[in-house]
Design an enzyme around this catalytic site. Sequence first.
Site, PDB file in Angstrom:
ATOM      1  N   GLY A  10       0.830  -1.215   0.000  1.00 17.12           N
ATOM      2  CA  GLY A  10       0.000   0.000   0.000  1.00 17.12           C
ATOM      3  C   GLY A  10       0.857   1.254   0.000  1.00 17.12           C
ATOM      4  NE  ARG A  20      14.220  16.113  -2.763  1.00 20.94           N
ATOM      5  CZ  ARG A  20      14.838  16.512  -1.655  1.00 20.94           C
ATOM      6  NH1 ARG A  20      14.840  15.740  -0.586  1.00 20.94           N
ATOM      7  NH2 ARG A  20      15.472  17.672  -1.634  1.00 20.94           N
ATOM      8  NE  ARG A  71      -2.846  -3.922  -0.379  1.00 17.08           N
ATOM      9  CZ  ARG A  71      -2.132  -3.271   0.535  1.00 17.08           C
ATOM     10  NH1 ARG A  71      -0.918  -3.695   0.854  1.00 17.08           N
ATOM     11  NH2 ARG A  71      -2.602  -2.197   1.131  1.00 17.08           N
ATOM     12  N   GLY A 101       5.781  -2.297   3.477  1.00 22.23           N
ATOM     13  CA  GLY A 101       5.408  -2.862   4.774  1.00 22.23           C
ATOM     14  C   GLY A 101       6.015  -4.240   4.987  1.00 22.23           C
ATOM     15  CG  ASP A 127      -1.740  -0.372   8.245  1.00 24.31           C
ATOM     16  OD1 ASP A 127      -2.601   0.514   8.129  1.00 24.31           O
ATOM     17  OD2 ASP A 127      -1.635  -1.338   7.458  1.00 24.31           O
ATOM     18  CB  ALA A 186     -11.054   9.106  21.028  1.00 23.29           C
ATOM     19  CD  GLN A 251      -7.804   6.550   8.073  1.00 21.65           C
ATOM     20  OE1 GLN A 251      -7.508   6.255   9.208  1.00 21.65           O
ATOM     21  NE2 GLN A 251      -8.634   5.814   7.346  1.00 21.65           N
TER      22      GLN A 251
HETATM   23  O1  F6P Z   1      -1.771  -1.208   4.830  1.00 17.78           O
HETATM   24  C1  F6P Z   1      -2.408  -0.013   4.568  1.00 17.78           C
HETATM   25  C2  F6P Z   1      -3.881  -0.201   4.432  1.00 17.78           C
HETATM   26  O2  F6P Z   1      -4.457   1.042   4.066  1.00 17.78           O
HETATM   27  C3  F6P Z   1      -4.591  -0.796   5.637  1.00 17.78           C
HETATM   28  O3  F6P Z   1      -4.797   0.146   6.657  1.00 17.78           O
HETATM   29  C4  F6P Z   1      -5.851  -1.326   5.012  1.00 17.78           C
HETATM   30  O4  F6P Z   1      -6.397  -2.368   5.783  1.00 17.78           O
HETATM   31  C5  F6P Z   1      -5.350  -1.839   3.696  1.00 17.78           C
HETATM   32  O5  F6P Z   1      -4.163  -1.122   3.397  1.00 17.78           O
HETATM   33  C6  F6P Z   1      -6.277  -1.665   2.531  1.00 17.78           C
HETATM   34  O6  F6P Z   1      -5.738  -2.388   1.487  1.00 17.78           O
HETATM   35  P1  F6P Z   1      -5.970  -2.103  -0.062  1.00 17.78           P
HETATM   36  O7  F6P Z   1      -5.143  -0.931  -0.447  1.00 17.78           O
HETATM   37  O8  F6P Z   1      -5.487  -3.338  -0.728  1.00 17.78           O
HETATM   38  O9  F6P Z   1      -7.423  -1.824  -0.242  1.00 17.78           O
END
Ligand code: F6P
Length: 319
Positions: A10, A20, A71, A101, A127, A186, A251
């Site tokens: 991701g 860079r 991926r 990751g 994450d 929170a 995010q």
């Molecule tokens: O690892 C980053 C992340 O955004 C996780 O927080 C989330 O569960 C996952 O990737 C989503 O995966 P994808 O990009 O394959 O939809």
Amino acid sequence: LRIAVTTAGGDAPGMNACLRAIVRNACYRSLEVLGIEEGYMGLIEDRMKPMNLRSVGGIINRGGTLLRTRRCEEIKTPEGLEKAAKTIRERKLDGLIVIGGDGSFRGGWDIYRKTGICVVGIPASIDNDIAGTETTIGFDTAVNTALQAIDKIRDTAFSHERIFIVQVMGRERGFLALEVGLVCGAEIILIPEIKYSLDKIVKRLEEGRRTGKRSFITVIAEAAGDPYAIASQIGSATKNEVRVTTLGYIQRGGAPTSTSIHLASLFGHLAVERFISKKSTVMLGFERGKIVTHPLDYPMKHEKKIDKDIYELAQILSS
Ligand code: F6P
């Protein structure tokens, strides 16, 4: 010496700043550097391009990844690994830098074992779930993105005296939710690592109301349960209006924060230095204010632990 760099898994804000730093330091050190497109898929399909000082111009503050990413399931198969090894041989690569990751580190480890090439892994993930480093490229940015969003939600929560449940990403882990929960204040943080009960949540909400609280934010990690089901349970138990917001992919995107860029620049620079001096297959990490190294398979053998003290602290401070 010829090295190649790729971004895998991701995307995370700061990957470009890291790219860079790698390319610029490689040029400074007179190394030839190739950029592999779309992670391990580009390695398998031999899609790479020479990088120079100018090819990484204007990207320090850009989210996503210039090299694009994917991926890749194929790298987990013997056939995929063989194709990747063939590219490495034919391109005469001396080193590979992978920004990604722990899944990407696993791929890098398999490539190292198959070919003997030196692989350096740079942790990048919103994450922050990679063992061997306290933080990752992109984590600080994702925390700040979620914080800004929740600050806005808090306005409505206060004005309408509503309970909000905000779901954040994090895959199977609760590192992002815990940090976001702490810094946005929170009232409730739900993460998969710490058990919760509806009774406890309701008690906390009632106690808050009794002491004059007008808004309630629950931050929930995506692996901690269905926010809509929890919202309806809380709604029936407290006779309050409960709303759910899923922050989702906002995010993952956007310009990296200065902290993410700083970390990315240090990691990128050091990956090249490490390659020149030691030529060993490692991951870089950031621990107690310093860059450290661990064997690349470290995250496969260790599990990163949630800081329960931070969880307790967040509970106390939001009472
Ligand atoms: O690892 C980053 C992340 O955004 C996780 O927080 C989330 O569960 C996952 O990737 C989503 O995966 P994808 O990009 O394959 O939809």
